[in-house]
Design a protein around this motif. Structure first.
Motif, short mmCIF file in Angstrom:
data_model
loop_
_atom_site.label_atom_id
_atom_site.label_comp_id
_atom_site.label_asym_id
_atom_site.label_seq_id
_atom_site.Cartn_x
_atom_site.Cartn_y
_atom_site.Cartn_z
N PHE A 49 38.78 -3.33 -53.46
CA PHE A 49 37.41 -3.18 -52.96
C PHE A 49 36.40 -3.79 -53.91
O PHE A 49 35.42 -4.45 -53.52
N ALA A 50 36.61 -3.60 -55.26
CA ALA A 50 35.71 -4.20 -56.24
C ALA A 50 35.76 -5.72 -56.17
O ALA A 50 34.73 -6.41 -56.27
N ALA A 51 36.99 -6.26 -56.03
CA ALA A 51 37.11 -7.74 -55.91
C ALA A 51 36.39 -8.23 -54.66
O ALA A 51 35.76 -9.30 -54.66
N MET A 52 36.47 -7.46 -53.59
CA MET A 52 35.79 -7.89 -52.35
C MET A 52 34.27 -7.90 -52.54
O MET A 52 33.57 -8.79 -52.05
N VAL A 53 33.74 -6.90 -53.25
CA VAL A 53 32.30 -6.87 -53.53
C VAL A 53 31.86 -8.08 -54.33
O VAL A 53 30.85 -8.74 -54.05
N LEU A 54 32.67 -8.41 -55.37
CA LEU A 54 32.32 -9.58 -56.20
C LEU A 54 32.40 -10.87 -55.37
O LEU A 54 31.55 -11.78 -55.50
N ALA A 55 33.41 -10.97 -54.52
CA ALA A 55 33.54 -12.18 -53.69
C ALA A 55 32.38 -12.31 -52.70
O ALA A 55 31.84 -13.40 -52.48
N ALA A 56 31.99 -11.18 -52.11
CA ALA A 56 30.86 -11.23 -51.17
C ALA A 56 29.57 -11.65 -51.88
O ALA A 56 28.77 -12.42 -51.35
N ALA A 57 29.38 -11.12 -53.11
CA ALA A 57 28.18 -11.49 -53.87
C ALA A 57 28.19 -12.98 -54.20
O ALA A 57 27.16 -13.67 -54.16
N ALA A 58 29.39 -13.50 -54.56
CA ALA A 58 29.50 -14.93 -54.88
C ALA A 58 29.20 -15.79 -53.66
O ALA A 58 28.50 -16.83 -53.75
N LEU A 59 29.77 -15.37 -52.49
CA LEU A 59 29.50 -16.14 -51.27
C LEU A 59 28.01 -16.11 -50.92
O LEU A 59 27.43 -17.14 -50.50
N LEU A 60 27.37 -14.96 -51.07
CA LEU A 60 25.95 -14.86 -50.77
C LEU A 60 25.13 -15.74 -51.71
O LEU A 60 24.19 -16.43 -51.28
N SER A 61 25.50 -15.74 -53.00
CA SER A 61 24.78 -16.59 -53.96
C SER A 61 24.95 -18.06 -53.62
O SER A 61 24.02 -18.86 -53.68
N TRP A 62 26.21 -18.42 -53.26
CA TRP A 62 26.46 -19.83 -52.89
C TRP A 62 25.67 -20.22 -51.66
O TRP A 62 25.11 -21.31 -51.58
N TYR A 63 25.57 -19.34 -50.67
CA TYR A 63 24.81 -19.63 -49.45
C TYR A 63 23.32 -19.78 -49.74
O TYR A 63 22.63 -20.66 -49.21
N ARG A 64 22.80 -18.92 -50.63
CA ARG A 64 21.37 -19.00 -50.95
C ARG A 64 21.02 -20.28 -51.68
O ARG A 64 19.92 -20.79 -51.56
N ARG A 65 22.00 -20.78 -52.49
CA ARG A 65 21.72 -22.05 -53.20
C ARG A 65 21.73 -23.24 -52.23
O ARG A 65 20.97 -24.20 -52.42
N ILE A 66 22.62 -23.20 -51.23
CA ILE A 66 22.69 -24.32 -50.28
C ILE A 66 21.54 -24.24 -49.28
O ILE A 66 20.91 -25.24 -48.93
N PHE A 67 21.22 -23.05 -48.80
CA PHE A 67 20.15 -22.89 -47.81
C PHE A 67 19.08 -21.96 -48.40
O PHE A 67 19.01 -20.79 -48.04
N PRO A 68 18.26 -22.47 -49.32
CA PRO A 68 17.22 -21.63 -49.92
C PRO A 68 16.16 -21.27 -48.89
O PRO A 68 15.85 -22.03 -47.99
N GLU A 69 15.59 -20.10 -49.04
CA GLU A 69 14.54 -19.66 -48.14
C GLU A 69 13.26 -20.44 -48.43
O GLU A 69 12.96 -20.77 -49.57
N GLU A 70 12.57 -20.79 -47.36
CA GLU A 70 11.30 -21.50 -47.52
C GLU A 70 10.29 -20.56 -48.17
O GLU A 70 10.21 -19.38 -47.86
N ALA A 71 9.56 -21.15 -49.11
CA ALA A 71 8.57 -20.36 -49.83
C ALA A 71 7.46 -19.93 -48.89
O ALA A 71 7.05 -20.68 -48.00
#
Length: 807
Positions: A49-71
């Motif tokens: 479960f801890a590994a899954m949390v870390l993986a989800a956080a990494a995927l979310l960070s990677w998605y935010r870097r590729i598709f940043p929110e418009e200011a």
């Protein structure tokens, strides 16, 4: 403060520093694993479960870097105070408008030039300027930028630059720049500070321009080096006299050179015309060009200095000449020769040779007065021998220390200005003559209407063969000839009734060619040629035929020994018009008609008068002087332009430019077929006749009564309204247009309120086309004066036929 800025930046960008994000994620994963162990007791499941949390956080960070929110847009409402402060600091007239055309921001200078801060492009008083600014704005929205040059705003002339701007390019930036008007001071300033000033310095001439207060405005390098010690010295604004000294013998030196320098010769050239009358001491009341030259040792005559001065004067852009104490001309530059209308090889012996005989004495006296005594300057009004009709100002200034040269003469080159003045005067004169001709024709038409009408009434009581029948017929024939003369006057004053059609010029030339061959005779050959791709024009075909016939007859008379009459038609596109650089002809597409001959030609002194009415060079009784004036009026009323070209002994050419018709639907421009008129003119009903001329009213009343109508009369519009209000049923209103107290259109406009279906027949000696433009009344007929009894009866019958059917 720095941490607050950092937090604001993080809130704006939506990002957190990585050094804080990773520990927080690990801590969250450990806490999640501890909760699973506490709840279930399975360590493997907790680790997964801890590994899954870390993986989800990494995927979310990677998605935010590729598709940043418009200011988030922190500036949803722009702060225009900053933009206005920047615009005021730039000292420029600037305005900003949005897509709705509203003024969002403007500088203070814009408000000074355009009081009340109007919204571009609706800030100009002239509709043409507003239309050009509106078109430029649309072009800027479409293309990103646009420009309009030379708009007038009071005494200013402005260039306007427009460009799209803003984060979403949803604003227009308007920049207004005053057009710089060059003048003589600017020319001299550029001359002194440029290559010409350096060349003068190499020739030993120091040149300085000073203002009326005696302070230096510009100087060439030679003066700067000797007066200030450095060629790059800045002495602008300093007193010129502070750099000079005079010894006890009255000689002039540079103050910096003290006793080691050479004496100088000084020549003063006024750069602005003096305001004092001739003979008054002018002093330094305006900007002046000062020329300083070393006086060689032992030189008494100043010949060397004079040669330097002549070289300098030949370079100046305004007309200057020098004369000695006896009034003989020593030198004149090319600009002076052009202003005086001289050829390059011509050099007058005395200034008086340039002017007419009546002004020669005044010029000689002025030269002698300025050649002796104190240095003075002034103007004298003269008439040049080559242009005796246009007065010109001749400026004179006394000079000293240049040997034989004693008087400096200046003449302004006003050839272009005189040409424009003559054109304006000619246009004003033609307009005044046209108004006079139109008024005379209108009054004459009333008289002819009465004469022709009474002749028709008398002819009804006589039959062919009676003793009076032929006399009456002769009176009517002569009256009709007079009516043709008034039509020519109306054509010249552009008040003739035209019936324009969309047509091709070659067709008109072909229709009239057979007639021309009979008119020209055997000794004149007719040569006709047509160009390709001719655009259609809109004009009255009958009037165009009259234009061609009049020009052909004049050409025939100009070729008494025979010759060739050439008629050409050709296309003139707008690009060709621009290349012609014709001041009168606007840039547009034209179809041209050229009528040229090989005759005697037209003398230059009468070329500008040929279109004036009653001006003729023919013998008495052989010409009325209305042929070319009629041509001029028909062409101008058709929206065209006519130009005459001639050279003595080589014939003359008349070129007519008619604008190409740009109608979207050519069929609508074609004239409607005239209705077939019935021969029966008898009628019934009551007619109200309103006419201020008693003789016209009397003959019209008798003519209508003879046709079976009951006629009520009135002498002006007010009395006509009283008759209408009398209660009697009126079937037709016949009215003159121009009347005292109340004119016809005003009367009809008020009558339509109580009688909306009343048929109206206007009669007037003015042109129908002009009247319909000024009369905003629907469903009215028109009868031009002069008219006959039968024409009045037919017009009344047709007007009554316009009544709506009674249900």
């Amino acid at each position: 403060m720095a941490s607050r800025v950092k937090r604001d930046e993080e809130a704006w960008t939506g990002e957190r520093p990585s050094r804080l994000s990773l520990p927080l994620l690990i801590l969250a994963a450990l806490l999640s694993a501890g909760l699973v162990i506490y709840a279930i007791g399975d360590r493997a499941l907790a680790a997964g479960f801890a590994a899954m949390v870390l993986a989800a956080a990494a995927l979310l960070s990677w998605y935010r870097r590729i598709f940043p929110e418009e200011a988030a847009d922190r500036d949803a409402v722009p702060d225009w105070t900053v933009a206005r402060a920047a615009a005021d600091a730039s000292n420029m007239a600037i305005a900003v408008t949005d897509r709705a055309g509203r003024l969002a921001c403007a500088s203070d200078l814009f408000g000074e030039w355009f009081p009340g801060f109007p919204t571009p492009p609706n800030m100009a008083a002239e509709p043409e300027v507003s239309e050009s600014l509106g078109a430029a704005a649309r072009a800027a929205w479409r293309d990103g930028e646009a420009r309009v040059e030379g708009i007038a705003q009071g005494a200013l002339r402005l260039d306007v630059d427009i460009c799209r701007t803003g984060r979403s390019e949803d604003y227009l930036l308007w920049r207004f720049t005053p057009v710089r008007q060059p003048n003589a001071l600017d020319d001299v300033h550029r001359l002194l500070t440029g290559d010409a000033g350096r060349q003068m310095g190499e020739a030993g001439i120091m040149a300085v321009m000073i203002g009326g207060e005696g302070r230096i405005r510009a100087a060439n390098g030679a003066f700067l080096l000797r007066a200030a010690g450095r060629i790059d010295a800045n002495i602008t604004g300093r007193d010129f006299a502070a750099h000079m000294r005079v010894d006890d013998k009255g000689r002039l030196f540079l103050a910096r050179e003290e006793s080691g320098g050479l004496p100088l010769r000084l020549l003063q050239v006024p750069l602005r015309r003096a305001t004092q009358p001739v003979g008054n001491q002018s002093g330094q009341d305006g900007p002046m060009l000062l020329l300083l030259i070393d006086e060689p040792a032992g030189s008494a005559g100043g010949t060397s200095a004079l040669s330097y001065i002549e070289t300098l004067l030949s370079l100046l852009p305004f007309g200057l000449a020098m004369a000695d104490r006896d009034g003989r001309v020593l030198f004149l530059n090319n600009a002076f020769s052009r202003a005086a209308g001289l050829k390059r090889s011509d050099k007058p012996s005395y200034p008086g040779d340039l002017v007419v005989r009546e002004d020669q004495g005044a010029v000689a006296d002025a030269v002698r007065r300025f050649a002796v005594g104190p240095q003075m300057s002034g103007d004298i009004a003269v008439r040049l021998r080559n242009e005796p009709e246009e007065p010109t100002a001749l400026s004179l200034a006394g000079v000293r220390g240049l040997g034989e040269a004693a008087v400096l003469l200046s003449l302004k080159d006003n050839s272009e200005e005189s040409k424009l003045k003559r054109q304006v005067a000619q246009a004003t004169k033609m307009q005044a003559i046209g108004q006079l001709a139109g008024g005379v024709a209108h009054d004459f038409n009333n008289i002819l209407t009465a004469i022709i009408g009474h002749c028709d009434l008398m002819l009804m009581r006589h039959t062919p063969g009676d003793s009076d029948y032929d006399d009456i017929q002769q009176i009517k024939s002569n009256s009709n000839r007079a009516a043709g003369l008034t039509r020519q006057l109306l054509a010249f004053s552009r008040q003739q009734t035209l019936r324009p059609q969309v047509l091709q010029l070659p067709d008109i030339v072909a229709e009239v060619s057979n007639l021309l061959k009979r008119l020209l005779g055997e000794s004149v050959k007719l040569d006709v040629s047509h160009g390709r791709n001719l655009g259609a024009v809109r004009a009255d075909p009958g009037q165009l035929e009259q234009v061609i016939v009049n020009l052909a007859v004049n050409a025939r008379d100009a070729m008494p020994e025979g010759g060739i009459l050439n008629i050409q038609t050709y296309a003139v596109p707008a690009a060709k018009v621009r290349e012609m650089r014709q001041e009168i002809l606007p840039a547009a597409d034209y179809t041209a008609l050229r009528v040229s001959d090989t005759g005697l030609g037209i003398p230059p002194d009468i070329l500008s008068k040929i279109f004036e009415p009653f001006f003729t060079t023919k013998e008495l009784g052989k010409g009325t002087g209305l042929g070319l004036s009629t041509v001029y009026g028909i062409v101008k009323q058709s929206g065209g332009y006519i130009f005459a070209e001639s050279e003595l002994g080589r014939g003359a050419s008349f070129v007519i430019y008619l604008p190409v018709y740009q109608g979207a639907d050519m069929d609508h421009a074609l004239p409607a077929k005239a209705p077939v008129k019935r021969s029966e003119t008898w009628g019934t009903g009551t007619v109200l006749l309103v006419e201020d001329e008693d003789m016209v009213r009397a003959v019209a009343e008798r003519a209508l009564v003879r046709q079976g109508y009951k006629v009520l009369t009135a002498h002006d519009g007010e009395q006509g309204l009283e008759v209408l209000a009398g209660g009697e049923k009126i079937d037709l209103l016949i009215s003159d247009v121009v009347m005292p107290n109340m004119d016809g259109p005003s009367m009809v406009a008020r009558a339509r309120h109580s009688h909306p279906d009343l048929p109206v027949l206007f009669m007037s000696g003015y042109a129908e086309e002009q009247l319909r433009k000024s009369i905003d009344i629907a469903n009215v007929a028109f009868l031009p004066k002069p008219f006959s009894v039968s024409q009045l009866a037919e017009a009344a019958r047709d007007a009554l036929a316009m009544r709506p059917a009674v249900e």
